[in-house]
Write a protein that holds these residues in place. Structure first.
Motif, PDB file in Angstrom:
ATOM      1  N   THR A 168      43.574  58.642   1.554  1.00 12.22           N
ATOM      2  CA  THR A 168      42.851  57.619   0.580  1.00 12.22           C
ATOM      3  C   THR A 168      41.323  57.651   0.572  1.00 12.22           C
ATOM      4  OG1 THR A 168      43.388  55.340  -0.101  1.00 12.22           O
ATOM      5  CG2 THR A 168      43.314  55.829   2.334  1.00 12.22           C
TER       6      THR A 168
ATOM      7  N   ILE B  73      38.269  55.294   0.889  1.00 12.37           N
ATOM      8  CA  ILE B  73      37.988  53.749   1.125  1.00 12.37           C
ATOM      9  C   ILE B  73      36.389  53.684   1.213  1.00 12.37           C
ATOM     10  CG2 ILE B  73      40.009  53.540   2.749  1.00 12.37           C
ATOM     11  CD1 ILE B  73      37.993  53.768   5.130  1.00 12.37           C
TER      12      ILE B  73
ATOM     13  N   HIS C  23      31.345  48.284   1.261  1.00  9.50           N
ATOM     14  CA  HIS C  23      31.494  47.582   0.115  1.00  9.50           C
ATOM     15  C   HIS C  23      32.945  47.923  -0.297  1.00  9.50           C
ATOM     16  CE1 HIS C  23      27.169  46.915  -0.436  1.00  9.50           C
ATOM     17  NE2 HIS C  23      26.990  48.405  -0.167  1.00  9.50           N
ATOM     18  N   PRO C  24      34.006  47.295   0.601  1.00  5.68           N
ATOM     19  CA  PRO C  24      35.418  47.320   0.005  1.00  5.68           C
ATOM     20  C   PRO C  24      35.885  46.874  -1.040  1.00  5.68           C
ATOM     21  CG  PRO C  24      35.306  45.912   2.086  1.00  5.68           C
ATOM     22  CD  PRO C  24      33.608  46.664   1.692  1.00  5.68           C
ATOM     23  N   LYS C  25      36.805  47.198  -1.657  1.00  2.76           N
ATOM     24  CA  LYS C  25      37.224  46.660  -3.125  1.00  2.76           C
ATOM     25  C   LYS C  25      38.401  45.684  -2.444  1.00  2.76           C
ATOM     26  CE  LYS C  25      36.811  50.106  -6.370  1.00  2.76           C
ATOM     27  NZ  LYS C  25      37.315  51.354  -6.893  1.00  2.76           N
ATOM     28  N   ASP C  26      39.093  46.108  -1.157  1.00  2.00           N
ATOM     29  CA  ASP C  26      39.891  45.233  -0.551  1.00  2.00           C
ATOM     30  C   ASP C  26      39.803  45.278   1.061  1.00  2.00           C
ATOM     31  OD1 ASP C  26      42.308  43.991   0.590  1.00  2.00           O
ATOM     32  OD2 ASP C  26      43.652  45.246  -0.922  1.00  2.00           O
ATOM     33  N   LYS C  27      38.967  44.195   1.538  1.00  6.68           N
ATOM     34  CA  LYS C  27      38.679  44.411   2.984  1.00  6.68           C
ATOM     35  C   LYS C  27      39.708  44.362   3.945  1.00  6.68           C
ATOM     36  CE  LYS C  27      35.596  42.877   6.607  1.00  6.68           C
ATOM     37  NZ  LYS C  27      34.277  42.587   6.763  1.00  6.68           N
ATOM     38  N   ALA C  28      40.912  43.719   3.281  1.00  5.55           N
ATOM     39  CA  ALA C  28      41.990  43.674   4.431  1.00  5.55           C
ATOM     40  C   ALA C  28      42.725  44.767   4.237  1.00  5.55           C
ATOM     41  CB  ALA C  28      43.073  42.453   3.611  1.00  5.55           C
ATOM     42  N   LYS C  29      42.591  45.585   3.403  1.00  4.59           N
ATOM     43  CA  LYS C  29      43.183  47.198   3.418  1.00  4.59           C
ATOM     44  C   LYS C  29      42.414  47.914   4.353  1.00  4.59           C
ATOM     45  CE  LYS C  29      44.777  51.121   0.890  1.00  4.59           C
ATOM     46  NZ  LYS C  29      45.050  51.695  -0.524  1.00  4.59           N
ATOM     47  N   VAL C  30      40.990  47.937   4.095  1.00  5.17           N
ATOM     48  CA  VAL C  30      40.420  48.890   4.897  1.00  5.17           C
ATOM     49  C   VAL C  30      40.357  48.158   6.223  1.00  5.17           C
ATOM     50  CG1 VAL C  30      37.896  49.302   5.262  1.00  5.17           C
ATOM     51  CG2 VAL C  30      38.729  49.256   2.977  1.00  5.17           C
TER      52      VAL C  30
ATOM     53  N   GLN D 145      43.136  47.032   7.731  1.00  4.31           N
ATOM     54  CA  GLN D 145      44.407  47.638   8.204  1.00  4.31           C
ATOM     55  C   GLN D 145      44.306  49.118   8.613  1.00  4.31           C
ATOM     56  OE1 GLN D 145      47.516  47.300   5.110  1.00  4.31           O
ATOM     57  NE2 GLN D 145      48.923  47.438   6.575  1.00  4.31           N
TER      58      GLN D 145
END
Length: 159
Positions: A53, A55, A59-66, A68
């Motif tokens: 995937t 990442i 500059h994450p689009k979804d910091k919670a997913k990163v 995790q």
């Protein structure tokens, strides 16, 4: 001074791969505070290859997913035993400082002063044969350090 100059010069021609893990015993809170400092580009590359995937840690689009993904990766590659008992790393979060990602964990229920730490640390070993993982462990004001060179991944630290 000459040694520092030589290391700087060599790093231009040959990048080096280093992570730093800090384990601090907090007697007041009866916990271990664990932090891992890893160059974020190396961590991104490794997670992307292992989890298939894309990442962006900075500059994450979804910091919670990163978070995790970082949590899962580190827990698979960093395990700690305190006085012979495996501890459970509870992910607090991560932040980026300069060129590194700092990941933070806490282990609750560490009663008494630990005397022995057994650490398995093979962070980034699959992607970087020249990876070096440094460890600093502090208990009761005493700090001990060790270094693991890939493929060595296990250390025992006694207090």
């Amino acid at each position: 001074m000459l040694q520092l100059l030589l290391i700087s010069w060599l790093s231009i021609f040959h990048p080096f791969y280093v992570s730093v893990t800090e384990i601090n015993h907090n007697a007041k809170n009866q916990s271990l505070e664990v932090s891992c400092r890893i160059f974020y580009d190396d961590l991104e590359h490794t997670i992307e290859k292992q989890y298939h995937t894309q990442i962006d840690i900075v500059h994450p689009k979804d910091k919670a997913k990163v978070g995790q993904l970082i949590n899962d990766y580190i827990k698979k590659h960093l395990t700690i035993k305190a006085d012979g008992k495996p501890v459970v790393l509870n992910f607090i979060g991560y932040e980026v400082q300069e060129d590194a990602a700092w990941s933070y964990f806490e282990v609750k229920g560490i009663t008494g002063k630990p005397k022995k730490f057994e650490v398995h640390d093979d962070l980034l070993y699959t992607e970087h044969p020249e990876q070096i993982n440094m460890m600093h462990i502090a208990v009761g004001g005493e700090r001990k350090s060790t270094k693991l060179d890939n493929p060595d991944s296990d250390a025992v630290v006694l207090f």
